[in-house]
Design an enzyme around this catalytic site. Structure first.
Site, PDB file in Angstrom:
ATOM      1  N   THR A 211       3.768  -9.250 -14.228  1.00  0.00           N
ATOM      2  CA  THR A 211       4.529  -8.071 -15.189  1.00  0.00           C
ATOM      3  C   THR A 211       5.072  -8.337 -16.470  1.00  0.00           C
TER       4      THR A 211
ATOM      5  N   GLU B 113       7.547  -7.890 -17.375  1.00  0.00           N
ATOM      6  CA  GLU B 113       9.348  -8.455 -17.392  1.00  0.00           C
ATOM      7  C   GLU B 113       8.935  -9.826 -17.726  1.00  0.00           C
TER       8      GLU B 113
ATOM      9  N   LYS C  82       8.810 -13.411 -10.483  1.00  0.00           N
ATOM     10  CA  LYS C  82       7.568 -13.013 -10.853  1.00  0.00           C
ATOM     11  C   LYS C  82       6.871 -14.297 -11.879  1.00  0.00           C
TER      12      LYS C  82
ATOM     13  N   GLN D  78       3.835   3.026  -5.245  1.00  0.00           N
ATOM     14  CA  GLN D  78       3.010   3.757  -6.258  1.00  0.00           C
ATOM     15  C   GLN D  78       1.961   3.326  -6.494  1.00  0.00           C
TER      16      GLN D  78
ATOM     17  N   ASP E 208       4.663  -8.339   6.462  1.00  0.00           N
ATOM     18  CA  ASP E 208       5.382  -8.669   5.389  1.00  0.00           C
ATOM     19  C   ASP E 208       5.269  -9.986   4.749  1.00  0.00           C
TER      20      ASP E 208
ATOM     21  N   ILE F 273       0.806  -1.263   0.098  1.00  0.00           N
ATOM     22  CA  ILE F 273      -0.046  -0.113   0.060  1.00  0.00           C
ATOM     23  C   ILE F 273       0.950   1.368   0.073  1.00  0.00           C
TER      24      ILE F 273
ATOM     25  N   TYR G 239      14.225 -10.743 -10.965  1.00  0.00           N
ATOM     26  CA  TYR G 239      12.931 -10.172 -10.634  1.00  0.00           C
ATOM     27  C   TYR G 239      11.957 -11.067 -11.538  1.00  0.00           C
TER      28      TYR G 239
ATOM     29  N   GLN H 142       9.631  -6.709  -3.931  1.00  0.00           N
ATOM     30  CA  GLN H 142      10.876  -6.017  -4.356  1.00  0.00           C
ATOM     31  C   GLN H 142      10.906  -5.716  -5.767  1.00  0.00           C
ATOM     32  N   SER H 143      10.722  -4.562  -6.258  1.00  0.00           N
ATOM     33  CA  SER H 143      10.109  -4.437  -7.499  1.00  0.00           C
ATOM     34  C   SER H 143      11.139  -3.787  -8.512  1.00  0.00           C
TER      35      SER H 143
ATOM     36  N   LEU I 223       0.139  -6.566  -4.334  1.00  0.00           N
ATOM     37  CA  LEU I 223       1.136  -5.524  -4.798  1.00  0.00           C
ATOM     38  C   LEU I 223       2.456  -5.301  -4.329  1.00  0.00           C
TER      39      LEU I 223
HETATM   40  P1  NAP Z   1       6.774   0.041  -5.629  1.00  0.00           P
HETATM   41  O1  NAP Z   1       6.404   1.556  -5.438  1.00  0.00           O
HETATM   42  O2  NAP Z   1       8.148  -0.484  -5.536  1.00  0.00           O
HETATM   43  O3  NAP Z   1       6.076  -0.582  -4.153  1.00  0.00           O
HETATM   44  C1  NAP Z   1       6.356  -1.910  -3.580  1.00  0.00           C
HETATM   45  C2  NAP Z   1       5.514  -2.126  -2.420  1.00  0.00           C
HETATM   46  O4  NAP Z   1       6.132  -3.204  -1.726  1.00  0.00           O
HETATM   47  C3  NAP Z   1       5.752  -0.978  -1.360  1.00  0.00           C
HETATM   48  O5  NAP Z   1       4.910  -0.780  -0.569  1.00  0.00           O
HETATM   49  C4  NAP Z   1       7.037  -1.769  -0.504  1.00  0.00           C
HETATM   50  O6  NAP Z   1       7.076  -1.244   0.833  1.00  0.00           O
HETATM   51  C5  NAP Z   1       6.221  -3.445  -0.537  1.00  0.00           C
HETATM   52  N1  NAP Z   1       7.301  -4.261  -0.280  1.00  0.00           N
HETATM   53  C6  NAP Z   1       8.316  -4.476  -0.573  1.00  0.00           C
HETATM   54  N2  NAP Z   1       8.735  -5.790   0.045  1.00  0.00           N
HETATM   55  C7  NAP Z   1       7.914  -6.157   0.964  1.00  0.00           C
HETATM   56  C8  NAP Z   1       7.747  -7.301   1.671  1.00  0.00           C
HETATM   57  N3  NAP Z   1       8.675  -8.089   1.873  1.00  0.00           N
HETATM   58  N4  NAP Z   1       6.741  -7.378   2.390  1.00  0.00           N
HETATM   59  C9  NAP Z   1       5.706  -6.434   2.368  1.00  0.00           C
HETATM   60  N5  NAP Z   1       5.612  -5.256   1.584  1.00  0.00           N
HETATM   61  C10 NAP Z   1       6.797  -5.287   0.705  1.00  0.00           C
HETATM   62  O7  NAP Z   1       6.136  -0.869  -6.541  1.00  0.00           O
HETATM   63  P2  NAP Z   1       5.046  -0.286  -7.711  1.00  0.00           P
HETATM   64  O8  NAP Z   1       5.392   0.518  -8.892  1.00  0.00           O
HETATM   65  O9  NAP Z   1       3.765   0.380  -6.854  1.00  0.00           O
HETATM   66  O10 NAP Z   1       4.338  -1.799  -8.199  1.00  0.00           O
HETATM   67  C11 NAP Z   1       3.526  -2.493  -7.370  1.00  0.00           C
HETATM   68  C12 NAP Z   1       3.686  -4.070  -7.904  1.00  0.00           C
HETATM   69  O11 NAP Z   1       3.534  -4.191  -9.343  1.00  0.00           O
HETATM   70  C13 NAP Z   1       4.818  -4.663  -7.707  1.00  0.00           C
HETATM   71  O12 NAP Z   1       4.601  -5.855  -7.447  1.00  0.00           O
HETATM   72  C14 NAP Z   1       5.518  -4.660  -8.904  1.00  0.00           C
HETATM   73  O13 NAP Z   1       6.479  -5.845  -9.017  1.00  0.00           O
HETATM   74  C15 NAP Z   1       4.466  -5.031 -10.141  1.00  0.00           C
HETATM   75  N6  NAP Z   1       4.842  -4.170 -11.485  1.00  0.00           N
HETATM   76  C16 NAP Z   1       5.112  -2.678 -11.379  1.00  0.00           C
HETATM   77  C17 NAP Z   1       4.876  -1.978 -12.728  1.00  0.00           C
HETATM   78  C18 NAP Z   1       5.154  -0.844 -12.771  1.00  0.00           C
HETATM   79  O14 NAP Z   1       5.538  -0.485 -14.034  1.00  0.00           O
HETATM   80  N7  NAP Z   1       5.281  -0.176 -11.824  1.00  0.00           N
HETATM   81  C19 NAP Z   1       4.765  -3.111 -13.827  1.00  0.00           C
HETATM   82  C20 NAP Z   1       4.201  -4.315 -13.636  1.00  0.00           C
HETATM   83  C21 NAP Z   1       4.313  -4.990 -12.334  1.00  0.00           C
HETATM   84  P3  NAP Z   1       7.902  -0.136   1.364  1.00  0.00           P
HETATM   85  O15 NAP Z   1       7.333   1.407   0.980  1.00  0.00           O
HETATM   86  O16 NAP Z   1       8.202  -0.378   2.737  1.00  0.00           O
HETATM   87  O17 NAP Z   1       9.247  -0.250   0.627  1.00  0.00           O
HETATM   88  O1  G4F Z   2      12.358   2.280 -15.042  1.00  0.00           O
HETATM   89  P1  G4F Z   2      13.327   0.878 -14.901  1.00  0.00           P
HETATM   90  O2  G4F Z   2      14.033   0.418 -13.798  1.00  0.00           O
HETATM   91  O3  G4F Z   2      12.152  -0.183 -15.246  1.00  0.00           O
HETATM   92  P2  G4F Z   2      12.132  -1.729 -15.664  1.00  0.00           P
HETATM   93  O4  G4F Z   2      13.317  -2.413 -15.398  1.00  0.00           O
HETATM   94  O5  G4F Z   2      11.401  -1.627 -16.876  1.00  0.00           O
HETATM   95  O6  G4F Z   2      11.003  -2.233 -14.562  1.00  0.00           O
HETATM   96  C1  G4F Z   2       9.572  -1.439 -14.079  1.00  0.00           C
HETATM   97  O7  G4F Z   2       8.860  -2.194 -15.095  1.00  0.00           O
HETATM   98  C2  G4F Z   2       8.421  -3.492 -14.916  1.00  0.00           C
HETATM   99  C3  G4F Z   2       7.366  -3.742 -15.992  1.00  0.00           C
HETATM  100  O8  G4F Z   2       7.879  -4.124 -16.996  1.00  0.00           O
HETATM  101  C4  G4F Z   2       8.000  -3.797 -13.620  1.00  0.00           C
HETATM  102  F1  G4F Z   2       7.640  -5.288 -13.422  1.00  0.00           F
HETATM  103  C5  G4F Z   2       9.298  -3.374 -12.473  1.00  0.00           C
HETATM  104  O9  G4F Z   2       8.810  -3.673 -11.108  1.00  0.00           O
HETATM  105  C6  G4F Z   2       9.589  -2.039 -12.600  1.00  0.00           C
HETATM  106  O10 G4F Z   2       8.358  -1.286 -12.418  1.00  0.00           O
HETATM  107  O11 G4F Z   2      14.066   0.625 -16.310  1.00  0.00           O
HETATM  108  C7  G4F Z   2      13.590   0.712 -17.551  1.00  0.00           C
HETATM  109  C8  G4F Z   2      14.566   0.997 -18.615  1.00  0.00           C
HETATM  110  C9  G4F Z   2      15.642  -0.319 -18.595  1.00  0.00           C
HETATM  111  O12 G4F Z   2      15.871  -0.767 -19.729  1.00  0.00           O
HETATM  112  C10 G4F Z   2      17.217  -0.017 -17.973  1.00  0.00           C
HETATM  113  O13 G4F Z   2      18.057  -0.607 -18.301  1.00  0.00           O
HETATM  114  O14 G4F Z   2      15.484   2.150 -18.430  1.00  0.00           O
HETATM  115  C11 G4F Z   2      17.084   1.600 -18.552  1.00  0.00           C
HETATM  116  N1  G4F Z   2      17.834   2.387 -17.979  1.00  0.00           N
HETATM  117  C12 G4F Z   2      18.631   3.434 -18.424  1.00  0.00           C
HETATM  118  N2  G4F Z   2      19.447   4.060 -17.507  1.00  0.00           N
HETATM  119  C13 G4F Z   2      17.809   2.495 -16.449  1.00  0.00           C
HETATM  120  C14 G4F Z   2      18.717   3.688 -16.301  1.00  0.00           C
HETATM  121  N3  G4F Z   2      17.071   2.234 -15.435  1.00  0.00           N
HETATM  122  C15 G4F Z   2      17.119   2.731 -14.342  1.00  0.00           C
HETATM  123  N4  G4F Z   2      16.474   2.112 -13.231  1.00  0.00           N
HETATM  124  N5  G4F Z   2      18.145   3.578 -13.952  1.00  0.00           N
HETATM  125  C16 G4F Z   2      18.830   4.112 -14.831  1.00  0.00           C
HETATM  126  O15 G4F Z   2      19.916   4.939 -14.598  1.00  0.00           O
END
Ligand code: NAP
Ligand code: G4F
Length: 375
Positions: free
Chosen positions: A131, A133, A159, A12, A63, A9, A155, A88-89, A85
């Site tokens: 995801t 990914e 997933k 993001q 947790d 919660i 990761y 470790q994302s 949700l």
């Molecule tokens: P985020 O901002 O990194 O949030 C992750 C959440 O998980 C935070 O609230 C974090 O708590 C909590 N968390 C981490 N480890 C935990 C544990 N061991 N036990 C309980 N809670 C834990 O991620 P998000 O972008 O909102 O994404 C939400 C979900 O969608 C994730 O599962 C991510 O992998 C997946 N996802 C995201 C995207 C994307 O583009 N955003 C796309 C596809 C899938 P803290 O605040 O304390 O760190």
């Molecule tokens: O923003 P990123 O770290 O996101 P990534 O790896 O796509 O993962 C995110 O999206 C996934 C859905 O497809 C989620 F499942 C996952 O939890 C997360 O939310 O990186 C995006 C791209 C990568 O190709 C990376 O190599 O940006 C490239 N990049 C280039 N410079 C960078 C950087 N990424 C990060 N984080 N930091 C850089 O400086």
């Protein structure tokens, strides 16, 4: 009143989903983990509302690595819906902590599903944050629910376990469990180490004269970036569908990291040109248009005015983007582009915010924050 549990919660998506469910009249139970500093920044506005806290929004410590805690929470809350949700994302970080990533992202999902069986919640609906990914080294373009998986990081592999254990428990025990295979979705609440937010934040700090350069990794990776609140509405729609199924949510459009950088700086009034190749590539200031910077700011605000005076420190020819190979990943996902037609057809879900608008709203938010507060 329906009851929902949201893990993650404080993240993001968790914060947007909470707002959405509260608006729909749900009682929301969020699971937060113990942290040595405040981790509730994204939900503080809800937390501070006396009409909401402990009336329709309840927070519980928990947790995903603590099985007995999950059992207890399920027993006590008896939710109608669970949105898992928590994760470790961060993909790059998962190469550094693969074991922990698997404990949370893979086995955490299993623990929850098993807790549902253990407690005997027959009618609960479970959403798994899956995801794009999973597609990793993509086997077809664009990627849909039918595309074979080929994850490219600890990761992604963790997933993938989460994905299949959802499918297995659905088939084996008739649990209403669904995977939302979500492509990247961003917002002003995006974590600062993901590339989009890192760029909009750093560009704003550079414009404010608080930072000289932004170091990035692979500029050529392509992602299908959408706006997070729309994807969170999609999560809810997935659980309201009559049948438990898996859905891709995406925009169907992909852009490179470099395009994201160019558009961000352009919004601020800085035109970039690229010089050099590979690790020596640099983004250099070609032209500056301060009228664009001014439009993003409220110059009646004294702090913004003060910082704006310093912003004039940037000059033509300054290298504001540099490459740092430390940000490269051992195995990269080069291209993600989703086909959301199933969600469109069966759920009536469609991503509305276009790429350029997403960049604009993120830049505007970070410019306001950095110019008025300095961080
Ligand atoms: P985020 O901002 O990194 O949030 C992750 C959440 O998980 C935070 O609230 C974090 O708590 C909590 N968390 C981490 N480890 C935990 C544990 N061991 N036990 C309980 N809670 C834990 O991620 P998000 O972008 O909102 O994404 C939400 C979900 O969608 C994730 O599962 C991510 O992998 C997946 N996802 C995201 C995207 C994307 O583009 N955003 C796309 C596809 C899938 P803290 O605040 O304390 O760190
Ligand atoms: O923003 P990123 O770290 O996101 P990534 O790896 O796509 O993962 C995110 O999206 C996934 C859905 O497809 C989620 F499942 C996952 O939890 C997360 O939310 O990186 C995006 C791209 C990568 O190709 C990376 O190599 O940006 C490239 N990049 C280039 N410079 C960078 C950087 N990424 C990060 N984080 N930091 C850089 O400086």
């Amino acid at each position: 009143m329906k009851k929902a549990i949201i893990t993650g919660i404080t993240g993001q998506d968790g914060s947007y989903l909470t707002e959405i469910l509260l608006k729909k009249g749900y009682e929301v139970h969020g699971i937060i983990r113990k942290s040595s500093s405040f981790n509730t920044g994204r939900i503080d506005h809800l937390y501070a509302d006396k009409d909401i806290l402990n009336k329709t929004l309840f927070l519980h410590y928990g947790d995903l690595v603590d099985t007995s805690n999950l059992n207890r929470l399920l027993e006590r809350i008896e939710p109608d819906e669970i949105y898992n949700l928590a994760a470790q994302s961060h993909v790059k970080v998962s190469f550094e902590i693969p074991d922990y990533t698997a404990q949370v992202d893979a086995l955490g999902t299993l623990r929850f599903l098993d807790a549902i069986r253990e407690v005997g919640l027959k009618r609960v609906k479970f959403y798994q944050a899956s995801t794009s990914e999973l597609f990793g080294k993509v086997q077809e373009v664009p990627q849909s629910e039918k595309t074979p998986f080929y994850p490219r990081s600890p990761y992604g592999v963790a997933k993938l376990y989460g994905y299949w254990i959802i499918v297995n428990y659905r088939e084996a025990y008739d649990i209403f469990a669904c995977n939302g295979i979500l492509f990247n979705h961003e917002s002003p609440r995006r974590g600062e180490t993901f590339v989009t937010r890192k760029i909009t934040r750093a560009a704003s700090a550079i414009a404010a004269g608080l930072q000289k350069t932004l170091s990035l990794g692979n500029l050529d990776a392509k992602r299908d970036w959408g706006f997070a609140p729309e994807y969170c509405e999609g999560m809810w729609k997935i659980l309201q569908h009559k049948k438990a199924e898996d859905f891709v949510l995406a925009t169907g459009e992909a852009h490179t990291v470099k395009e994201f950088v160019e558009l961000t700086f352009n919004e601020i009034g800085i035109e970039l040109e690229w010089k050099g190749k590979a690790e020596s590539e640099k983004g250099v200031v070609k032209k500056i248009d301060y009228s664009k910077t001014e439009k993003l700011l409220d110059l009646n605000n004294k702090s913004a005015q003060y910082r704006y005076n310093f912003s004039k420190a940037i000059k033509k020819g300054d290298a504001v983007i540099v490459i740092d190979p430390n940000y490269y990943r051992p195995t990269e996902v080069d291209l993600l582009i989703g086909d959301p037609s199933k969600a469109n057809k069966l759920l009536g879900w469609k991503a509305k915010t276009k790429f350029s608008n997403l960049v604009r709203l993120m830049v505007k938010s970070d410019m306001e924050k950095i110019f008025t507060r300095g961080y």
